[in-house]
Design a protein around this motif. Structure first.
Motif, mmCIF file in Angstrom:
data_model
loop_
_atom_site.group_PDB
_atom_site.id
_atom_site.type_symbol
_atom_site.label_atom_id
_atom_site.label_comp_id
_atom_site.label_asym_id
_atom_site.label_seq_id
_atom_site.Cartn_x
_atom_site.Cartn_y
_atom_site.Cartn_z
ATOM 1 N N ALA A 77 5.127 -3.573 -17.852
ATOM 2 C CA ALA A 77 6.616 -2.944 -18.571
ATOM 3 C C ALA A 77 7.690 -2.892 -17.654
ATOM 4 N N VAL A 78 8.992 -3.098 -18.289
ATOM 5 C CA VAL A 78 10.234 -3.008 -17.597
ATOM 6 C C VAL A 78 10.236 -1.530 -17.032
ATOM 7 N N GLY A 79 10.421 -1.506 -15.557
ATOM 8 C CA GLY A 79 10.540 -0.410 -14.715
ATOM 9 C C GLY A 79 8.984 0.244 -14.429
ATOM 10 N N GLU A 80 8.067 -0.560 -14.795
ATOM 11 C CA GLU A 80 6.807 -0.007 -14.288
ATOM 12 C C GLU A 80 6.265 -0.619 -12.924
ATOM 13 N N ALA A 135 13.926 -8.153 -5.880
ATOM 14 C CA ALA A 135 13.693 -9.220 -6.832
ATOM 15 C C ALA A 135 13.231 -8.650 -8.062
ATOM 16 N N TYR A 136 13.318 -9.430 -9.077
ATOM 17 C CA TYR A 136 12.949 -8.916 -10.607
ATOM 18 C C TYR A 136 11.578 -8.552 -10.617
ATOM 19 N N LEU A 137 10.733 -9.163 -9.780
ATOM 20 C CA LEU A 137 9.153 -8.953 -9.558
ATOM 21 C C LEU A 137 9.183 -8.290 -8.045
ATOM 22 N N GLY A 138 9.450 -6.989 -7.797
ATOM 23 C CA GLY A 138 9.340 -6.358 -6.674
ATOM 24 C C GLY A 138 8.048 -6.250 -5.819
ATOM 25 N N MET A 139 8.036 -6.579 -4.681
ATOM 26 C CA MET A 139 6.507 -6.311 -4.048
ATOM 27 C C MET A 139 7.197 -5.644 -2.759
ATOM 28 N N VAL A 140 6.510 -4.318 -2.706
ATOM 29 C CA VAL A 140 7.026 -3.598 -1.445
ATOM 30 C C VAL A 140 5.574 -2.927 -0.780
ATOM 31 N N PRO A 141 5.314 -3.271 0.605
ATOM 32 C CA PRO A 141 4.252 -2.532 1.255
ATOM 33 C C PRO A 141 4.095 -1.031 0.906
ATOM 34 N N MET A 142 3.137 -0.314 0.682
ATOM 35 C CA MET A 142 2.856 1.122 0.342
ATOM 36 C C MET A 142 2.724 1.985 1.814
ATOM 37 N N ASP A 143 3.245 3.105 1.712
ATOM 38 C CA ASP A 143 3.316 3.777 2.813
ATOM 39 C C ASP A 143 1.869 4.576 2.725
ATOM 40 N N THR A 144 0.733 3.800 3.032
ATOM 41 C CA THR A 144 -0.664 4.316 2.913
ATOM 42 C C THR A 144 -1.408 3.700 4.390
ATOM 43 N N PRO A 145 -2.554 4.094 4.713
ATOM 44 C CA PRO A 145 -3.220 3.425 6.017
ATOM 45 C C PRO A 145 -3.140 2.115 5.810
ATOM 46 N N PHE A 151 -9.541 -2.726 -0.253
ATOM 47 C CA PHE A 151 -8.019 -2.354 0.496
ATOM 48 C C PHE A 151 -7.171 -1.739 -0.624
ATOM 49 N N ASP A 152 -7.540 -0.371 -0.890
ATOM 50 C CA ASP A 152 -6.639 0.481 -1.809
ATOM 51 C C ASP A 152 -5.240 0.341 -1.246
ATOM 52 N N GLY A 153 -4.076 0.611 -2.145
ATOM 53 C CA GLY A 153 -2.898 0.977 -1.641
ATOM 54 C C GLY A 153 -2.238 -0.180 -0.759
ATOM 55 N N MET A 154 -2.339 -1.310 -0.977
ATOM 56 C CA MET A 154 -1.646 -2.366 -0.022
ATOM 57 C C MET A 154 0.016 -2.252 -0.394
ATOM 58 N N PHE A 155 0.228 -2.671 -1.729
ATOM 59 C CA PHE A 155 1.648 -2.744 -1.918
ATOM 60 C C PHE A 155 1.793 -2.390 -3.298
ATOM 61 N N GLN A 156 2.831 -2.111 -3.670
ATOM 62 C CA GLN A 156 3.423 -1.793 -4.991
ATOM 63 C C GLN A 156 3.980 -3.200 -5.520
ATOM 64 N N LEU A 157 3.764 -3.581 -6.694
ATOM 65 C CA LEU A 157 4.466 -4.486 -7.901
ATOM 66 C C LEU A 157 5.074 -3.729 -8.866
ATOM 67 N N CYS A 158 6.384 -4.114 -9.101
ATOM 68 C CA CYS A 158 7.202 -3.481 -9.818
ATOM 69 C C CYS A 158 7.990 -4.661 -10.809
ATOM 70 N N ASN A 159 7.992 -4.479 -12.022
ATOM 71 C CA ASN A 159 8.990 -5.119 -12.956
ATOM 72 C C ASN A 159 10.339 -4.647 -12.847
ATOM 73 N N GLN A 160 11.236 -5.092 -12.237
ATOM 74 C CA GLN A 160 12.748 -4.884 -11.919
ATOM 75 C C GLN A 160 13.586 -5.783 -12.967
ATOM 76 N N GLY A 161 12.806 -6.644 -13.837
ATOM 77 C CA GLY A 161 13.533 -7.152 -14.718
ATOM 78 C C GLY A 161 14.186 -6.828 -15.977
ATOM 79 N N LYS A 162 14.357 -7.472 -16.979
ATOM 80 C CA LYS A 162 15.013 -6.843 -18.280
ATOM 81 C C LYS A 162 13.882 -6.983 -19.518
ATOM 82 N N ALA A 163 12.542 -7.454 -19.315
ATOM 83 C CA ALA A 163 11.663 -7.397 -20.135
ATOM 84 C C ALA A 163 10.223 -7.270 -19.683
ATOM 85 N N GLU A 164 9.377 -6.966 -20.436
ATOM 86 C CA GLU A 164 7.841 -7.112 -20.143
ATOM 87 C C GLU A 164 7.703 -8.354 -19.415
ATOM 88 N N ALA A 165 6.724 -8.328 -18.387
ATOM 89 C CA ALA A 165 6.212 -9.595 -17.903
ATOM 90 C C ALA A 165 4.816 -9.621 -17.939
#
Length: 183
Positions: free
Chosen positions: A139-142, A11-21, A64-78
């Motif tokens: 930011a976009v891509g962050e 999605a434009y706002l990507g949420m992916v589980p991290m490969d951490t404990p 709980f550190d390192g649960m998931f990554q939240l990524c802006n995969q859209g076209k502008a800062e959010a």
């Protein structure tokens, strides 16, 4: 108009589980690709001394550190914010999510990100707590490493019900995403 629905990872706002404990043990995706977190009872840990966990400790702060990554995969800062569901009826902590013990006004459940230094508050590697309703620019891509913090000061551990049970709404507000290019 064409609107498509994507899994959380795409999605434009990507949420992916991290490969951490923590990401591997407490975060997963459902059959629709939606991210969910469960730090309740678990009995799937491996090892000779592995004992099933039953949740977070009472009278404590748990990070709980390192649960998931939240990524802006859209076209502008959010600007990213979140909203917690209402407390379960038998866990209603004075009508809000604040720890009931004297001297503790922290949210019982909340999210934080890890500072990367530079424009981020704090030093690189610091945990930056984001209160419900506060916004964090992305930011976009962050991508941000997201963790979960619980505060159980003054919370009845013998109750048996979860601190939080329901959907957390994460919002990405990006007014510039709809503006035409140019000018």
């Amino acid at each position: 108009m064409s609107i498509e629905v994507a899994t959380d990872a795409n999605a434009y706002l990507g949420m992916v589980p991290m490969d951490t404990p923590n990401g591997n043990n407490y975060v997963d995706t459902d059959g629709n690709g939606h991210l969910y977190i469960d730090v309740g009872e678990h009995d799937d840990f491996e090892g000779p001394d592995a004992e099933p966990g039953e949740g977070v400790n009472s009278d404590s702060f748990t990070w709980f550190d390192g649960m998931f990554q939240l990524c802006n995969q859209g076209k502008a800062e959010a600007d990213i914010s979140y909203e917690l569901p209402a407390p379960p009826e038998d866990r209603d902590i004075g009508g809000n999510w604040t720890a009931p013990a004297d001297g503790y006004d922290e949210q019982v459940v909340g999210f934080y990100y890890i500072s990367e230094g530079g424009d981020d508050p704090g030093d690189e590697g610091d945990r930056i707590f984001v209160a419900e309703g506060d916004t964090v620019p992305l930011a976009v891509g962050e991508c941000r490493e997201i963790g979960v913090r619980t505060v159980t000061k003054g919370v009845d551990a013998t109750n048996g019900s979860p601190l939080i049970d329901g959907e957390v709404v994460i919002t990405a507000d990006s007014p510039e995403a709809g503006e035409p290019a140019g000018d």
